[in-house]
Design an enzyme around this catalytic site. Sequence first.
Site, PDB file in Angstrom:
ATOM      1  CD1 TRP A   3       7.314   6.642  -2.920  1.00  0.00           C
ATOM      2  CD2 TRP A   3       6.760   7.076  -5.059  1.00  0.00           C
ATOM      3  NE1 TRP A   3       8.474   6.736  -3.638  1.00  0.00           N
ATOM      4  CE2 TRP A   3       8.178   6.999  -4.951  1.00  0.00           C
ATOM      5  CE3 TRP A   3       6.197   7.331  -6.302  1.00  0.00           C
ATOM      6  CZ2 TRP A   3       9.018   7.176  -6.048  1.00  0.00           C
ATOM      7  CZ3 TRP A   3       7.035   7.516  -7.399  1.00  0.00           C
ATOM      8  CH2 TRP A   3       8.429   7.436  -7.267  1.00  0.00           C
ATOM      9  NE  ARG A  40      -4.666   6.815  -6.849  1.00  0.00           N
ATOM     10  CZ  ARG A  40      -4.498   6.518  -5.556  1.00  0.00           C
ATOM     11  NH1 ARG A  40      -4.266   7.479  -4.686  1.00  0.00           N
ATOM     12  NH2 ARG A  40      -4.581   5.270  -5.135  1.00  0.00           N
ATOM     13  CG  ASP A  57      -2.075   0.930   1.123  1.00  0.00           C
ATOM     14  OD1 ASP A  57      -2.368   1.384  -0.005  1.00  0.00           O
ATOM     15  OD2 ASP A  57      -2.693   1.238   2.160  1.00  0.00           O
ATOM     16  CG  ASN A  70      -8.067  -1.964  -4.887  1.00  0.00           C
ATOM     17  OD1 ASN A  70      -7.114  -2.714  -4.706  1.00  0.00           O
ATOM     18  ND2 ASN A  70      -8.345  -0.992  -4.029  1.00  0.00           N
TER      19      ASN A  70
HETATM   20  C1  IPE Z   1      -5.533  -2.648   0.044  1.00  0.00           C
HETATM   21  O1  IPE Z   1      -5.187  -1.314  -0.146  1.00  0.00           O
HETATM   22  C2  IPE Z   1      -5.543  -3.367  -1.268  1.00  0.00           C
HETATM   23  C3  IPE Z   1      -4.247  -3.526  -1.916  1.00  0.00           C
HETATM   24  C4  IPE Z   1      -3.078  -3.172  -1.436  1.00  0.00           C
HETATM   25  C5  IPE Z   1      -4.301  -4.171  -3.195  1.00  0.00           C
HETATM   26  P1  IPE Z   1      -6.290  -0.187  -0.310  1.00  0.00           P
HETATM   27  O2  IPE Z   1      -5.557   1.113  -0.432  1.00  0.00           O
HETATM   28  O3  IPE Z   1      -7.211  -0.516  -1.404  1.00  0.00           O
HETATM   29  O4  IPE Z   1      -7.087  -0.281   1.056  1.00  0.00           O
HETATM   30  P2  IPE Z   1      -7.791   0.809   1.963  1.00  0.00           P
HETATM   31  O5  IPE Z   1      -8.748   1.555   1.097  1.00  0.00           O
HETATM   32  O6  IPE Z   1      -6.711   1.711   2.477  1.00  0.00           O
HETATM   33  O7  IPE Z   1      -8.428   0.032   3.055  1.00  0.00           O
HETATM   34  C1  IPE Z   2      -1.667   0.253  -3.329  1.00  0.00           C
HETATM   35  O1  IPE Z   2      -1.472   1.614  -3.378  1.00  0.00           O
HETATM   36  C2  IPE Z   2      -1.955  -0.347  -4.686  1.00  0.00           C
HETATM   37  C3  IPE Z   2      -3.357  -0.733  -4.878  1.00  0.00           C
HETATM   38  C4  IPE Z   2      -4.288  -0.720  -3.973  1.00  0.00           C
HETATM   39  C5  IPE Z   2      -3.719  -1.200  -6.212  1.00  0.00           C
HETATM   40  P1  IPE Z   2      -2.679   2.628  -3.326  1.00  0.00           P
HETATM   41  O2  IPE Z   2      -3.101   2.933  -4.737  1.00  0.00           O
HETATM   42  O3  IPE Z   2      -3.753   2.173  -2.433  1.00  0.00           O
HETATM   43  O4  IPE Z   2      -1.964   3.908  -2.725  1.00  0.00           O
HETATM   44  P2  IPE Z   2      -2.523   4.899  -1.618  1.00  0.00           P
HETATM   45  O5  IPE Z   2      -2.995   4.073  -0.478  1.00  0.00           O
HETATM   46  O6  IPE Z   2      -3.631   5.657  -2.263  1.00  0.00           O
HETATM   47  O7  IPE Z   2      -1.353   5.761  -1.269  1.00  0.00           O
HETATM   48 MG    MG Z   3      -4.112   2.393  -0.460  1.00  0.00          MG
END
Ligand code: IPE
Ligand code: IPE
Ligand code: MG
Length: 257
Positions: free
Chosen positions: A32, A40, A27, A75
């Site tokens: 980042w 993103r 995550d 997601n």
């Molecule tokens: C969990 O991260 C899913 C993955 C890393 C693939 P998310 O960013 O989707 O989860 P939440 O929304 O912070 O719970």
């Molecule tokens: C994890 O990074 C990757 C996926 C969930 C696909 P995020 O996209 O959730 O990144 P943040 O949490 O928004 O920083």
């Molecule tokens: Mg995330």
Amino acid sequence: MKSDPDKCLYYDIDPARIPRHVAIIMDGNGRWAKQRFKNRVTGHEKGSETVRAIVEISRQLGIQVLTLYAFSTENWGRPGSEVSALMSLLKKFIKSERLSLHEKGIRLGIIGQKHRLPRDVQNELDITMDYTSGNRDMLLNLALSYGGREEITRAVRSIARDVMEGKILWDDISEELISAHLYTANQPEPDMIIRTSGEMRLSNFLLWQAGYAEIFFTKTLWPDFTEQEFASMVKEYQDRDRRFGKVVCSSNDGSPQ
Ligand code: IPE
Ligand code: IPE
Ligand code: MG
């Protein structure tokens, strides 16, 4: 499955007590990128480089199963543009890593709703899974369109069908039977679950399997996560006392004294 003694020595890790299954909630890619005023997707691209590094060190340490949470059932609710970018990144990654996974003796597997992924992504995954199916050094599970609740629901449905069709008795339903109906059937339960980015939740990851996993949280965002930090967590895992509800333990393998 065999540890590289030099790597273990370097990180002061005991090769005899390597976790069998490590699962990671990768995550923080979006944050980042945001910190760098980028979109993103740039974060996801950078995150795929971390995947390469962590797969490599896991194999060198002799971890049997590495599960990476790459895309959750929730997601799908992200903007369409981000979902498509993630899917094409996944396709590119699977294609470009195929040979290298094979050369390293790594077998690719998927946990999750493969059928919901775009057809072209499914094809690349199928080719790579076929190509690497004979490898035994490590199993790399990608959790794709994965949700712990969906996995359990699916297992319940399938067990109910077996009971209705008279293949099993309702009395045969046990913890082992439920485990055998999950995507992770026949795999060891995760010994370690790591989540990067400072969030302290499971976000629907391996809900059943996480029962006795040692959990590690780090504030490091996934694109910044390194082999060093990963190894230091494995070291910390070896220093933890896994009691499994019992009283005294001599080592972290759960055997009571
Ligand atoms: C969990 O991260 C899913 C993955 C890393 C693939 P998310 O960013 O989707 O989860 P939440 O929304 O912070 O719970
Ligand atoms: C994890 O990074 C990757 C996926 C969930 C696909 P995020 O996209 O959730 O990144 P943040 O949490 O928004 O920083
Ligand atoms: Mg995330």
